[in-house]
Design an enzyme around this catalytic site. Structure first.
Site, short mmCIF file in Angstrom:
data_model
loop_
_atom_site.label_atom_id
_atom_site.label_comp_id
_atom_site.label_asym_id
_atom_site.label_seq_id
_atom_site.Cartn_x
_atom_site.Cartn_y
_atom_site.Cartn_z
N MET A 1 23.59 4.64 -44.14
CA MET A 1 24.82 5.19 -43.34
C MET A 1 25.30 4.04 -42.52
O MET A 1 26.05 4.11 -41.41
CB MET A 1 24.08 6.04 -42.28
CG MET A 1 23.52 7.41 -43.04
SD MET A 1 23.80 8.91 -41.88
CE MET A 1 22.71 8.39 -40.59
N LEU B 1 24.06 -1.97 -40.48
CA LEU B 1 22.69 -2.55 -41.15
C LEU B 1 22.18 -3.43 -40.39
O LEU B 1 22.60 -4.04 -39.49
CB LEU B 1 23.33 -3.14 -42.39
CG LEU B 1 24.15 -2.12 -43.38
CD1 LEU B 1 24.71 -3.11 -44.71
CD2 LEU B 1 23.26 -1.18 -43.90
N HIS B 2 20.77 -3.37 -40.71
CA HIS B 2 19.76 -4.15 -39.72
C HIS B 2 18.85 -4.59 -40.81
O HIS B 2 18.77 -4.42 -41.93
CB HIS B 2 19.06 -3.25 -38.86
CG HIS B 2 18.56 -2.05 -39.12
ND1 HIS B 2 17.46 -2.06 -40.09
CD2 HIS B 2 18.90 -0.66 -38.69
CE1 HIS B 2 17.17 -0.71 -40.33
NE2 HIS B 2 17.99 0.00 -39.48
N HIS C 1 17.31 -2.37 -43.45
CA HIS C 1 18.31 -2.04 -44.45
C HIS C 1 18.07 -3.38 -45.35
O HIS C 1 18.29 -3.09 -46.52
CB HIS C 1 19.55 -1.91 -44.22
CG HIS C 1 19.94 -0.54 -43.37
ND1 HIS C 1 20.29 -0.78 -42.01
CD2 HIS C 1 19.75 0.65 -43.58
CE1 HIS C 1 20.43 0.81 -41.60
NE2 HIS C 1 19.93 1.43 -42.41
N ASP D 1 11.39 6.73 -42.97
CA ASP D 1 11.89 8.05 -43.00
C ASP D 1 11.05 8.80 -43.86
O ASP D 1 11.42 9.24 -44.83
CB ASP D 1 13.39 8.13 -43.38
CG ASP D 1 14.18 7.53 -42.05
OD1 ASP D 1 14.63 8.05 -41.06
OD2 ASP D 1 14.54 6.29 -42.45
N SER E 1 18.86 2.02 -36.53
CA SER E 1 20.46 1.60 -36.11
C SER E 1 20.53 2.16 -34.80
O SER E 1 21.51 1.96 -33.99
CB SER E 1 21.43 2.29 -36.94
OG SER E 1 21.22 1.94 -38.25
N ARG E 2 19.74 3.39 -34.59
CA ARG E 2 19.72 4.00 -33.18
C ARG E 2 19.14 3.46 -31.93
O ARG E 2 19.37 3.71 -30.78
CB ARG E 2 19.18 5.60 -33.23
CG ARG E 2 19.89 6.45 -34.24
CD ARG E 2 19.61 7.94 -34.25
NE ARG E 2 20.33 8.85 -34.54
CZ ARG E 2 20.53 9.27 -36.02
NH1 ARG E 2 19.39 8.93 -36.68
NH2 ARG E 2 21.21 10.20 -36.34
P1 AMP Z 1 19.84 5.02 -42.74
O1 AMP Z 1 21.06 4.14 -42.44
O2 AMP Z 1 19.18 5.09 -41.35
O3 AMP Z 1 20.12 6.38 -43.35
O4 AMP Z 1 18.65 4.51 -43.57
C1 AMP Z 1 19.11 4.00 -44.70
C2 AMP Z 1 17.80 3.65 -45.53
O5 AMP Z 1 17.10 2.47 -44.86
C3 AMP Z 1 16.61 4.65 -45.49
O6 AMP Z 1 15.98 4.87 -46.83
C4 AMP Z 1 15.77 4.42 -44.44
O7 AMP Z 1 14.27 4.93 -44.34
C5 AMP Z 1 15.70 2.70 -44.50
N1 AMP Z 1 15.33 2.13 -43.25
C6 AMP Z 1 15.72 2.61 -41.95
N2 AMP Z 1 15.19 1.82 -41.15
C7 AMP Z 1 14.37 0.98 -41.86
C8 AMP Z 1 13.11 0.13 -41.27
N3 AMP Z 1 13.09 -0.27 -39.83
N4 AMP Z 1 12.34 -0.40 -42.22
C9 AMP Z 1 12.69 0.04 -43.62
N5 AMP Z 1 13.60 0.74 -43.96
C10 AMP Z 1 14.41 1.43 -43.34
#
Ligand code: AMP
Length: 279
Positions: free
Chosen positions: A30, A33-34, A37, A149, A185-186
């Site tokens: 979404m 990015l960190h 991601h 997740d 991201s939150r």
């Molecule tokens: P999101 O943008 O939050 O929907 O996350 C996109 C993808 O990044 C999902 O598969 C998440 O599980 C993964 N993700 C988010 N945070 C982390 C993290 N700290 N370490 C590894 N993967 C992550």
């Protein structure tokens, strides 16, 4: 790096990559990015020769009182990070990714039911639907999801298995801040005070792991130690803490090495955080 704004543009880019003999590794996100991601991107690039990242804040996975409209969308910065990391194609559709009068949904009905599924009604229906749409738009060989997740990962694995979706799912470990907080991201919503207090979540999970290593295997004992530790942090409002089987996501009474997970969700202020570890 190609930036595709429509399914048609994405398909052109993916077909060109395939004609050049490449395999497609896909990372749905979404945005905002960190390093979590970006670790998924690195893994995609090891698993395939063309890396596609989608950036789409999916409205259908947010509840009416959740943070869809305020979810951060630093698109230019995301593009810069992707390009620096070797991403080949960004897919960033607009809200019209859902056609007017969209009326077809993917509902997984077992592993999506408890935990976050109970706290966020409709969330996993939105996730499964958008991920299937993204898979159909991109037709990847392999797709990477974070273990952070873990229920989402279980829902996607189940959907892929049940609906014969021709993609291989690869899970990536959770990336953490120096104090153990799972990167999200939150996290940027947290006040400095809540950010400092947020470490309690990973501390509780690490302590449970240590207790298991020391020989404790009763879920009830582990859960009451964890709940006590969490209640010592009054700013944290617990939503759930559970020890579950990694495959079925059903609660277990005894921890089985390698197949039990401790998962926690709760709020610091208005910010909802989740985390989990293998026990
Ligand atoms: P999101 O943008 O939050 O929907 O996350 C996109 C993808 O990044 C999902 O598969 C998440 O599980 C993964 N993700 C988010 N945070 C982390 C993290 N700290 N370490 C590894 N993967 C992550």
């Amino acid at each position: 790096m190609v930036i595709a704004r429509t399914v048609a543009e994405l398909r052109l880019a993916v077909v060109a990559a395939r004609k050049a003999g490449k395999t497609i590794g896909f990372v749905p996100t979404m945005g905002c990015l960190h390093v979590g991601h970006l670790a998924l991107v690195d893994l995609a690039r090891r698993e395939a020769t063309c890396c596609v990242v989608s950036i789409f804040v999916n409205p259908s996975q947010f509840g009416p009182k959740e943070d869809f409209s305020k979810y951060p969308r630093p698109f230019e910065e995301d593009c810069r990070l992707c390009e620096a990391r070797g991403v080949d194609i960004i897919f960033a559709p607009g809200v019209d990714f859902y056609p007017a009068e969209h009326s077809t949904w993917v509902s997984e009905e077992a592993v999506s039911q408890g935990l976050c599924g109970e706290c966020r009604p409709g969330h996993f229906r939105g996730v499964a639907t958008v991920v299937l749409k993204l898979f159909n738009s991109c037709l990847p060989d392999v797709a990477i999801f974070g273990r952070k997740d873990f229920q989402q990962l279980a829902v996607i694995r189940r959907m892929v298995r049940d609906l014969d979706v021709p993609v291989r799912i690869v899970a990536a470990p959770t990336e953490r801040e120096a104090d153990g907080l799972a990167i999200s991201s939150r996290n940027r919503y947290l006040s400095p005070e809540h950010r400092a207090r947020a470490r309690v979540i990973s501390e509780v999970l690490r302590r449970a792991q240590a207790l298991v290593v020391a020989g404790e295997c009763h879920a009830a004992t582990l859960l009451s130690a964890a709940s006590r530790q969490l209640s010592d942090e009054p700013a944290f409002r617990l939503q759930y803490i559970a020890i579950i089987d990694a495959q079925t996501l059903r609660p277990v009474q005894k921890v089985t090495h390698g197949s039990s997970v401790m998962a926690v969700a709760g709020f610091l202020g208005e910010t909802r955080l989740i985390d989990n570890v293998d026990l």
